[in-house]
Write a protein that holds these residues in place. Structure first.
Motif, mmCIF file in Angstrom:
data_model
loop_
_atom_site.group_PDB
_atom_site.id
_atom_site.type_symbol
_atom_site.label_atom_id
_atom_site.label_comp_id
_atom_site.label_asym_id
_atom_site.label_seq_id
_atom_site.Cartn_x
_atom_site.Cartn_y
_atom_site.Cartn_z
ATOM 1 N N ALA A 32 52.529 40.107 40.973
ATOM 2 C CA ALA A 32 50.848 39.605 40.420
ATOM 3 C C ALA A 32 50.481 38.830 41.570
ATOM 4 C CB ALA A 32 50.920 39.136 38.981
ATOM 5 N N GLU A 60 44.735 41.802 41.710
ATOM 6 C CA GLU A 60 44.088 42.383 40.499
ATOM 7 C C GLU A 60 42.724 42.827 40.533
ATOM 8 O OE1 GLU A 60 45.032 38.848 37.927
ATOM 9 O OE2 GLU A 60 47.382 38.835 38.431
ATOM 10 N N ASP A 61 42.058 42.259 41.454
ATOM 11 C CA ASP A 61 40.659 42.842 41.449
ATOM 12 C C ASP A 61 40.496 44.268 41.613
ATOM 13 O OD1 ASP A 61 41.266 42.867 43.956
ATOM 14 O OD2 ASP A 61 39.713 41.477 44.879
ATOM 15 N N ILE A 79 41.000 44.875 37.578
ATOM 16 C CA ILE A 79 40.124 43.895 36.587
ATOM 17 C C ILE A 79 39.099 44.378 36.006
ATOM 18 C CG2 ILE A 79 38.781 42.658 37.966
ATOM 19 C CD1 ILE A 79 41.184 41.346 35.297
ATOM 20 N N ASN A 80 38.160 45.107 36.496
ATOM 21 C CA ASN A 80 36.833 45.522 35.795
ATOM 22 C C ASN A 80 36.968 46.813 35.223
ATOM 23 O OD1 ASN A 80 35.297 43.162 36.970
ATOM 24 N ND2 ASN A 80 35.302 44.225 39.073
ATOM 25 N N ILE A 134 39.616 47.482 33.217
ATOM 26 C CA ILE A 134 40.400 47.049 31.742
ATOM 27 C C ILE A 134 39.587 46.821 30.778
ATOM 28 C CG2 ILE A 134 42.194 45.616 31.011
ATOM 29 C CD1 ILE A 134 43.261 45.279 33.631
ATOM 30 N N GLU A 168 46.649 43.905 28.102
ATOM 31 C CA GLU A 168 45.532 43.973 29.280
ATOM 32 C C GLU A 168 45.973 43.159 30.479
ATOM 33 O OE1 GLU A 168 42.364 41.879 26.931
ATOM 34 O OE2 GLU A 168 43.076 42.864 25.154
ATOM 35 N N ASN A 169 47.073 42.747 30.691
ATOM 36 C CA ASN A 169 47.596 42.372 31.952
ATOM 37 C C ASN A 169 47.231 43.370 33.155
ATOM 38 O OD1 ASN A 169 49.086 41.324 34.098
ATOM 39 N ND2 ASN A 169 50.602 40.452 32.758
ATOM 40 N N PRO A 170 46.666 42.691 33.960
ATOM 41 C CA PRO A 170 46.439 43.842 35.203
ATOM 42 C C PRO A 170 47.407 44.446 35.918
ATOM 43 C CG PRO A 170 45.073 41.755 35.295
ATOM 44 C CD PRO A 170 45.936 41.649 34.302
ATOM 45 N N TYR A 183 48.585 47.889 35.067
ATOM 46 C CA TYR A 183 48.169 49.104 35.748
ATOM 47 C C TYR A 183 48.398 49.249 37.087
ATOM 48 C CZ TYR A 183 45.270 48.719 31.464
ATOM 49 O OH TYR A 183 44.694 48.846 30.318
#
Length: 332
Positions: free
Chosen positions: A80, A110-111, A114-115, A117, A126-128, A131
């Motif tokens: 991460a 993560e960006d 992130i949008n 999720i 929900e942790n990026p 994914y």
């Protein structure tokens, strides 16, 4: 999407900046190839963060311990970007614990996701980083044409070469154990099932549940088929219409269910962490076991430390390289 950190031995450098919780790993035994090993590489992808660090270390240890050719295994570790322990610190911990390990650490931005999720029934889902598997086609080097993806809460008790050698037939992109007895409809909301256009995605298939924590993936077909984009399309729709409740699993089901290579159930004895709410104890499914998976809320290292271990958590314990394990051994 990411950038890599090349791994190499760090001599004379301490890990004080990593924090006390990250200092307690002992060096793993050195596992070497037998005389009959070839030079063919087995590629394994995993994620790594401070919360699941102990699980990831145990998972790597279990792969090496049971591999017939451990030096042939190359780990692609995805960290991460904004973890409490920086990716460089996590890299040093892995290197210090496994000095001869072949691996590369990639930093997941993560960006990237992130949008996309949406909220889930459990915040951890929900942790990026959950994914990151969606982006393996971009993260991994283009030369990697096949990979085994493993969650951080698994241990292998069999030779990973057996899993690697599974053939993906009929132009299939991924292979995983299927569970056709599970109630597939519960993974999606009524909004999905009552919409004739959306639910038509399964019209010509016999979809079955599969767990994305253990997958054999053909990265050539993944990239050429634009499967990352297909998954993202469903995630974008989820943001608008709420078609499922779980985190990163349902988009995979929407894209692949009914068209995966079925792998023997022994390669994912999942659900050992209980459900997503209580994390209660579970027993093994019937049949042989090659991989144990603590999917669900309960994690073995947490339950062992809190002295509320489930019986199967003691099967995870021999692969734990954290020095804190001495505490619950002494107490027992």
């Amino acid at each position: 999407m990411c950038f890599g950190i090349r791994s190499f031995p760090v001599i004379g450098e301490n890990l004080v900046q990593a924090g006390e919780d990250f200092l307690g790993f002992v060096e793993a035994p050195e596992y070497r190839n037998g005389v009959e090993c070839s030079n063919k590489t087995i590629h394994v992808a995993m994620t790594l963060d401070s919360e699941y660090l102990r699980g990831s270390i145990a998972a790597i240890h279990s792969v090496l311990r049971h591999a017939s050719c451990p030096e042939n295994v190359f780990f692609h570790i995805i960290a991460a970007e904004f973890d409490p322990a920086s990716p460089r610190v996590l890299t040093r911990i892995v290197r210090n614990t496994f000095p001869s390990l072949s691996f590369k650490v990639y930093i997941f931005r993560e960006d990237t996701v992130i949008n996309l999720i949406s909220s889930s029934i459990r915040v951890a889902l929900e942790n990026p980083l959950n994914y990151a598997r969606n982006y393996l086609g971009e993260i991994l080097d283009p030369a990697v044409d096949r990979v085994i993806y493993l969650d951080s809460d698994v241990v292998l008790v069999d030779d990973i070469q057996k899993l690697w050698s599974i053939n993906l037939q009929n132009n299939r992109v991924i292979g995983a154990p299927e569970y056709c007895h599970a109630n597939f409809t519960k993974y999606f909301t009524d909004i999905f099932w009552f919409d004739p256009l959306m639910s038509r995605v399964f019209a010509s298939k016999t979809p079955c549940y599969f767990n994305t924590g253990v997958m054999v993936m053909d990265m050539v077909k993944w990239r050429s088929g634009s499967y990352r984009q297909r998954i993202e399309n469903w995630m974008e729709l989820q943001r608008k219409k709420r078609i499922y409740e779980l985190g990163s699993l349902p988009p995979f089901l929407l894209v692949f269910a009914g068209n995966i290579e079925p792998i023997d159930h022994r390669w994912n004895q999942h659900g050992l962490g209980g459900d997503n709410v209580k994390g209660s104890c579970r027993s093994l499914h019937s049949g042989p076991v090659s991989l144990l998976h603590w999917s669900g809320k309960g994690k073995p290292w947490v339950r062992l430390d809190e002295r509320r271990a489930c019986p199967l958590d003691y099967l995870w314990q021999p692969y734990d390289l954290h020095q804190h394990k001495n505490r619950y051994q002494a107490l027992d």
